[in-house]
Design a protein around this motif. Structure first.
Motif, short mmCIF file in Angstrom:
data_model
loop_
_atom_site.label_atom_id
_atom_site.label_comp_id
_atom_site.label_asym_id
_atom_site.label_seq_id
_atom_site.Cartn_x
_atom_site.Cartn_y
_atom_site.Cartn_z
N ALA A 83 0.84 -1.19 0.00
CA ALA A 83 0.00 0.00 0.00
C ALA A 83 0.88 1.25 0.00
O ALA A 83 1.88 1.32 0.71
CB ALA A 83 -0.91 0.00 1.22
N GLU A 113 1.84 3.70 -8.44
CA GLU A 113 1.60 4.15 -7.07
C GLU A 113 0.54 5.24 -7.02
O GLU A 113 -0.34 5.23 -6.15
CB GLU A 113 2.91 4.63 -6.45
N TYR A 115 -1.78 5.66 -9.22
CA TYR A 115 -3.03 5.02 -9.61
C TYR A 115 -3.66 4.30 -8.41
O TYR A 115 -4.88 4.27 -8.27
CB TYR A 115 -2.78 4.03 -10.75
N GLN A 116 -2.83 3.74 -7.55
CA GLN A 116 -3.35 3.07 -6.35
C GLN A 116 -4.05 4.06 -5.43
O GLN A 116 -5.10 3.76 -4.88
CB GLN A 116 -2.19 2.39 -5.61
N GLU A 119 -7.40 4.90 -6.93
CA GLU A 119 -8.39 3.85 -6.70
C GLU A 119 -8.97 3.95 -5.29
O GLU A 119 -10.18 3.77 -5.09
CB GLU A 119 -7.75 2.47 -6.91
N ASN A 120 -8.13 4.22 -4.31
CA ASN A 120 -8.61 4.33 -2.92
C ASN A 120 -9.59 5.50 -2.77
O ASN A 120 -10.64 5.37 -2.12
CB ASN A 120 -7.43 4.52 -1.97
#
Length: 355
Positions: A83, A113, A115-116, A119-120
């Protein structure tokens, strides 16, 4: 089972062979029978060994395939991506409206990173029509609570409305980074933070050096500009450093009005400056020149002051009054100490020094 049978046949064959040899020496006529039985058991021993299955602990590897190839048929277990840490420092999620604006600080440096994080935030933005997500670096300085701006992502969450500004389609996700890429944005943020640290360090070093002006030239220009503005007839045309004391300088406006100063040889800044003047006893002009030179000196060493603030300093020093003789006063303003000494014999002495 076949292993057990082969062992028993082998042992039986040996026992019968031994019995045949003994019977041969005793001449009882039984040796022929024992030889036949021993041979038969030895044949069964060979058959049992051939019939025994291969060991299950060592599976056969097909011809033409090495150990590495066989192992590669079993793909390794994929680790879950780590994460990416981030901190939300500005968010209007609690406000009623169609859109949400979020600002986060993060050390993320790759598209995956960022993009993560996207998404969150997307999963946490149900009910909104669109979201503007801004990324900032974690390096902060004294003048800002957030780091350097890195980039932003804009995305819709429903089919209602129209495409966001710059998007071709309502479902298009727009990533925009400073410099065109996350790596370029991070490099720029790191550089700006290093620049800030360098400037802070330089200012801290300058603070240690006692000075009232960055340089002689800076002091000269500031003094002349204000002197011209208030009608002081004298200007600083040339500043010559002393021959025997190269860190001192003097400017002679008239025989009765002289400006003196000292510089820091380490960086060339003006360490202190003072004016010495006496009236000629004939006209008010000489006294007026002294006041105007003092005012110009205050403005040159404290250029951010308003005229009213300079006037207040003059008043606090006691120069605005009927009796200006035998004064001994001082005023601190923005880190600079202004001191005044007057007497009938010595005239007026006005100093500007770092407080």
């Amino acid at each position: 089972m076949w292993v057990f049978i082969s062992v028993m046949c082998f042992l039986g064959s040996l026992a019968c062979l031994l019995g045949a040899i003994i019977a041969l020496f005793q001449k009882k006529g039984l040796h022929t029978k024992y030889f036949i039985i021993s041979g038969a058991l030895f044949v069964f021993f060979i058959v049992a060994i051939i019939a025994a299955p291969a060991s299950p602990e060592a599976p056969a590897i097909p011809n033409g395939m090495n150990v590495e190839t066989a192992a590669s048929n079993h793909p390794p277990v994929k680790e879950a991506p780590k994460a990416v840490p981030y901190t939300i420092f500005e968010d209007n999620k609690s406000k009623m409206g169609p859109g949400r604006g979020v600002r986060v600080m993060t050390d993320a440096a790759t598209e995956a990173e960022f993009y993560q994080i996207y998404e969150n935030i997307r999963k946490d933005s149900k009910g909104f029509e669109f979201v503007w997500l801004y990324f900032h670096d974690t390096n902060t300085n004294a003048s800002s609570t957030s780091g350097q701006f890195l980039g932003a992502v804009r995305f819709p969450l429903t089919q209602r409305g129209v495409a966001l500004s710059g998007a071709k389609d309502i479902n298009e996700i727009l990533f925009q980074f400073e410099g065109g890429s996350p790596q370029a944005a991070k490099a720029k943020a790191d550089k700006n933070f290093k620049d800030y640290e360098a400037v802070t360090k330089m200012l801290a070093q300058e603070e240690k050096i006692s000075s009232v002006s960055p340089s002689i030239e800076h002091f000269k220009q500031a003094f002349n500009a204000f002197a011209k503005e208030i009608g002081f007839s004298h200007q600083i045309n040339k500043i010559d450093l002393g021959v025997h004391a190269p860190d001192n300088f003097q400017v002679k406006f008239t025989n009765n009005l002289i400006l003196n100063g000292a510089i820091n040889q380490k960086d060339g800044s003006v360490r202190e400056v003072f004016i010495a003047g006496v009236g000629d006893g004939k006209t008010d002009a000489s006294g007026n020149d002294i006041i105007l030179s003092i005012v110009s000196l205050i403005a040159a060493t404290n250029p951010e002051l308003e005229v009213s603030e300079i006037s207040a300093i003059i008043t606090d020093l006691g120069l605005k009054g009927e009796n200006v003789s035998d004064l001994d006063s001082s005023v601190n303003k923005n880190g600079i100490k202004y001191s005044l000494k007057t007497s009938v014999k010595l005239g007026v002495w006005f100093f500007a020094q770092k407080s």
